[in-house]
Write a protein that holds these residues in place. Structure first.
Motif, PDB file in Angstrom:
ATOM      1  N   VAL A 335     -43.045 -23.201  45.105  1.00 26.20           N
ATOM      2  CA  VAL A 335     -44.016 -24.125  45.680  1.00 26.20           C
ATOM      3  C   VAL A 335     -43.636 -24.706  46.952  1.00 26.20           C
ATOM      4  CG1 VAL A 335     -45.846 -26.011  45.137  1.00 26.20           C
ATOM      5  CG2 VAL A 335     -45.508 -24.469  43.416  1.00 26.20           C
ATOM      6  N   VAL A 336     -42.511 -25.598  46.779  1.00 23.24           N
ATOM      7  CA  VAL A 336     -41.828 -26.172  47.857  1.00 23.24           C
ATOM      8  C   VAL A 336     -41.377 -25.534  49.110  1.00 23.24           C
ATOM      9  CG1 VAL A 336     -40.019 -27.806  48.228  1.00 23.24           C
ATOM     10  CG2 VAL A 336     -41.126 -27.927  46.423  1.00 23.24           C
ATOM     11  N   SER A 337     -40.695 -24.188  48.610  1.00 16.82           N
ATOM     12  CA  SER A 337     -40.307 -23.428  49.805  1.00 16.82           C
ATOM     13  C   SER A 337     -41.156 -22.916  50.573  1.00 16.82           C
ATOM     14  CB  SER A 337     -39.390 -22.439  49.184  1.00 16.82           C
ATOM     15  OG  SER A 337     -40.089 -21.555  48.372  1.00 16.82           O
ATOM     16  N   TYR A 338     -42.621 -22.264  49.938  1.00 19.37           N
ATOM     17  CA  TYR A 338     -43.532 -21.622  50.469  1.00 19.37           C
ATOM     18  C   TYR A 338     -44.260 -22.646  51.420  1.00 19.37           C
ATOM     19  CZ  TYR A 338     -43.430 -17.294  47.954  1.00 19.37           C
ATOM     20  OH  TYR A 338     -42.762 -16.126  47.513  1.00 19.37           O
ATOM     21  N   GLU A 339     -44.282 -23.787  51.148  1.00 19.44           N
ATOM     22  CA  GLU A 339     -45.235 -25.044  51.621  1.00 19.44           C
ATOM     23  C   GLU A 339     -44.193 -25.059  53.123  1.00 19.44           C
ATOM     24  OE1 GLU A 339     -47.523 -27.765  53.291  1.00 19.44           O
ATOM     25  OE2 GLU A 339     -47.911 -26.286  51.931  1.00 19.44           O
ATOM     26  N   LEU A 340     -43.016 -25.258  53.002  1.00 16.68           N
ATOM     27  CA  LEU A 340     -41.874 -25.368  54.100  1.00 16.68           C
ATOM     28  C   LEU A 340     -41.919 -24.179  55.047  1.00 16.68           C
ATOM     29  CD1 LEU A 340     -38.917 -26.824  52.211  1.00 16.68           C
ATOM     30  CD2 LEU A 340     -40.657 -28.052  53.798  1.00 16.68           C
ATOM     31  N   VAL A 341     -42.109 -23.043  54.602  1.00 20.18           N
ATOM     32  CA  VAL A 341     -42.237 -21.842  55.271  1.00 20.18           C
ATOM     33  C   VAL A 341     -43.496 -21.772  56.028  1.00 20.18           C
ATOM     34  CG1 VAL A 341     -42.455 -19.486  55.131  1.00 20.18           C
ATOM     35  CG2 VAL A 341     -40.503 -20.571  53.891  1.00 20.18           C
ATOM     36  N   ARG A 342     -44.451 -22.332  55.341  1.00 22.85           N
ATOM     37  CA  ARG A 342     -46.144 -22.317  55.974  1.00 22.85           C
ATOM     38  C   ARG A 342     -46.229 -22.987  57.115  1.00 22.85           C
ATOM     39  NH1 ARG A 342     -50.343 -25.007  56.475  1.00 22.85           N
ATOM     40  NH2 ARG A 342     -49.297 -26.651  55.417  1.00 22.85           N
ATOM     41  N   ARG A 343     -45.340 -24.248  56.892  1.00 25.16           N
ATOM     42  CA  ARG A 343     -45.501 -25.406  58.081  1.00 25.16           C
ATOM     43  C   ARG A 343     -44.543 -24.752  59.278  1.00 25.16           C
ATOM     44  NH1 ARG A 343     -44.505 -31.251  55.078  1.00 25.16           N
ATOM     45  NH2 ARG A 343     -46.426 -31.052  53.899  1.00 25.16           N
ATOM     46  N   TYR A 344     -43.562 -24.014  58.932  1.00 30.17           N
ATOM     47  CA  TYR A 344     -42.915 -23.551  60.004  1.00 30.17           C
ATOM     48  C   TYR A 344     -43.269 -22.458  60.643  1.00 30.17           C
ATOM     49  CZ  TYR A 344     -39.151 -20.628  62.164  1.00 30.17           C
ATOM     50  OH  TYR A 344     -38.594 -19.857  63.232  1.00 30.17           O
ATOM     51  N   GLY A 345     -44.140 -21.550  60.019  1.00 34.61           N
ATOM     52  CA  GLY A 345     -44.826 -20.421  60.394  1.00 34.61           C
ATOM     53  C   GLY A 345     -45.915 -21.006  61.548  1.00 34.61           C
ATOM     54  N   THR A 346     -46.590 -22.157  60.918  1.00 32.18           N
ATOM     55  CA  THR A 346     -47.717 -22.758  62.102  1.00 32.18           C
ATOM     56  C   THR A 346     -47.094 -23.172  63.087  1.00 32.18           C
ATOM     57  OG1 THR A 346     -48.901 -23.221  59.975  1.00 32.18           O
ATOM     58  CG2 THR A 346     -49.358 -24.552  61.829  1.00 32.18           C
ATOM     59  N   ARG A 347     -45.977 -23.831  63.258  1.00 31.96           N
ATOM     60  CA  ARG A 347     -45.321 -24.550  64.284  1.00 31.96           C
ATOM     61  C   ARG A 347     -44.873 -23.465  65.321  1.00 31.96           C
ATOM     62  NH1 ARG A 347     -42.614 -28.017  60.810  1.00 31.96           N
ATOM     63  NH2 ARG A 347     -40.928 -26.876  60.828  1.00 31.96           N
ATOM     64  N   ARG A 348     -44.149 -22.331  64.513  1.00 28.77           N
ATOM     65  CA  ARG A 348     -43.749 -21.077  65.424  1.00 28.77           C
ATOM     66  C   ARG A 348     -44.933 -20.542  66.217  1.00 28.77           C
ATOM     67  NH1 ARG A 348     -40.577 -18.957  68.772  1.00 28.77           N
ATOM     68  NH2 ARG A 348     -40.318 -16.734  68.478  1.00 28.77           N
ATOM     69  N   GLN A 349     -46.267 -20.234  65.336  1.00 30.95           N
ATOM     70  CA  GLN A 349     -47.318 -19.500  66.170  1.00 30.95           C
ATOM     71  C   GLN A 349     -47.824 -20.461  67.040  1.00 30.95           C
ATOM     72  OE1 GLN A 349     -50.559 -19.146  63.313  1.00 30.95           O
ATOM     73  NE2 GLN A 349     -51.613 -17.553  64.418  1.00 30.95           N
ATOM     74  N   GLN A 350     -47.902 -21.904  67.102  1.00 31.26           N
ATOM     75  CA  GLN A 350     -48.323 -22.839  67.914  1.00 31.26           C
ATOM     76  C   GLN A 350     -47.388 -22.766  69.160  1.00 31.26           C
ATOM     77  OE1 GLN A 350     -48.447 -26.488  65.817  1.00 31.26           O
ATOM     78  NE2 GLN A 350     -50.484 -26.046  65.354  1.00 31.26           N
ATOM     79  N   GLN A 351     -46.184 -22.500  68.975  1.00 32.39           N
ATOM     80  CA  GLN A 351     -45.119 -22.478  70.011  1.00 32.39           C
ATOM     81  C   GLN A 351     -45.292 -20.900  70.775  1.00 32.39           C
ATOM     82  OE1 GLN A 351     -41.028 -22.411  68.629  1.00 32.39           O
ATOM     83  NE2 GLN A 351     -40.033 -22.414  70.436  1.00 32.39           N
ATOM     84  N   LYS A 352     -45.462 -19.901  70.087  1.00 31.15           N
ATOM     85  CA  LYS A 352     -45.686 -18.765  70.790  1.00 31.15           C
ATOM     86  C   LYS A 352     -46.840 -18.627  71.736  1.00 31.15           C
ATOM     87  CE  LYS A 352     -45.000 -14.615  68.499  1.00 31.15           C
ATOM     88  NZ  LYS A 352     -45.138 -13.618  67.739  1.00 31.15           N
TER      89      LYS A 352
END
Length: 371
Positions: A335-352
């Protein structure tokens, strides 16, 4: 030529890897805190998994977990939390065992009847939650949890000798009666190691069917679209309520099949000794596998290893509950790791997106200058 999205691949693998690494580290810390050797139990389980009989047990339990987890994953892909897989699995196993013991048909027809009854029972039990959600707005989480409780009482009542149960002479166990040999599903004889359930290979085949339906059919697209946004799917012509009920029926049907490997391959009856907790473990398996058939397979194999290879811990003086601690930690870590990865993925998508917009602006400025 197919082009792979490196970021998507990394983000997809980061969740399970981070969850497993975190759970391993936390388990080691827990064992150290209790004064136990943190490495020896893992070594003992790995050594125990080298025996052929334990390997067969792991493979067989993997098939059971895989079927149950596919049922969970169908719901998850549509943003439905079918917490009732445990109840659907147990009720389907019992009802199909009762029907299987009550009839005597030619082999293939007998097996087919038992399987169809299991699918129908699981589907109907899950369908109740689907109908309540679409007609009354009842959360499927609440209704499936309550249906689990009802299943426990219903199974306990049905298996009483005064109802449909049978008590073997000289035993305190209660069963549904023995299924004739025509209703047994053939497996693969591994000699001293035992027999691999034949239905395990059916489970793997259903994994392929699951992938194809979800990713290569209109139904799968509608299911995923409804899970992302019911209103958007409805605006595009998808009947969201119908999809919810259909998804719950399929989820329950797959959950009903989870009891078939052991029922048709070994026990040939439903009894008080029938495995419990399969549906709850399957929720974690589906989460860890990210609802992908390959990921679910590896997750099911991991949990089957933890469950079956831990039999050597008691002999060596280690509490067998170590594996339960590991499984619990994996749940939290997922639960915790997937939420962290989801947040990172969102930031990475915004960055791209920002980089692409900046690159587009730079190209436009260069053209204006050259003009």
């Amino acid at each position: 030529m197919m082009k792979f999205d490196k970021d998507k691949l990394i983000i997809g693998a980061a969740g399970p890897v981070l969850a497993l690494v975190t759970s391993f580290v936390l388990t080691v810390l827990v064992l150290l805190a209790t004064g136990l050797d943190p490495i020896e139990p893992i070594r003992l389980m790995i050594d125990n998994a080298g025996y052929s009989d334990v390997q067969v047990l792991i493979i067989n339990y993997t098939g059971i977990l895989y079927l149950a987890a596919l049922g969970v994953a169908i719901g998850f892909r549509m943003n439905l939390f079918n917490i009732g897989v445990e109840g659907q699995y147990r009720l389907a196993a019992m009802v199909s065992a009762l029907v299987g013991a009550a009839v005597d048909l030619p082999g293939p027809l007998h097996i087919l009847l038992i399987v169809v009854v299991a699918i129908a029972t699981g589907a109907v039990w899950a369908g109740i939650a689907g109908v309540l959600k679409t007609t009354r707005g009842v959360s499927e989480v609440v209704s499936t949890i309550m249906l689990n409780a009802i299943t426990t009482s219903l199974v306990a009542w049905l298996i009483l000798p005064k109802n449909f149960g049978v008590q073997p002479a000289g035993s305190n166990d209660l069963t549904t009666g023995q299924i004739p040999e025509s209703g047994w599903f053939p497996g693969i004889d591994m000699g001293e190691g035992g027999e691999i359930y034949g239905f395990t290979f059916v489970a793997l085949a259903l994994g392929v069917v699951y992938w194809f339906v979800i990713n290569r059919t209109r139904f799968g697209f509608d299911l995923r679209a409804t899970g992302e946004s019911e209103s958007a799917a409805q605006a595009s012509g998808v009947d969201a309520k119908k999809m919810i009920i259909t998804a719950m029926l399929i989820s329950g049907g797959l959950a009903g099949l989870a009891g078939m490997p052991i029922l048709l391959g070994e026990s040939h009856t439903y009894s008080l000794a029938f495995p419990v907790g399969v549906g709850f473990t399957a929720i974690t398996v589906a989460l860890l596998g990210r609802n992908h058939p390959v990921g679910i397979l590896f997750a099911a194999l991991l949990f089957a290893f933890l469950e079956k290879a831990s039999s050597s811990l008691d002999i060596a003086g280690y509490p067998k509950e170590i594996t339960q601690i590991m499984q619990g930690i994996i749940v939290i870590a997922v639960v915790v790791s997937y939420e962290l990865v989801r947040r990172y993925g969102t930031r990475r998508q915004q960055q791209k997106v920002g980089e692409e917009l900046a690159a587009g602006g730079a190209i436009k400025t260069d053209k204006e200058v050259s003009a």
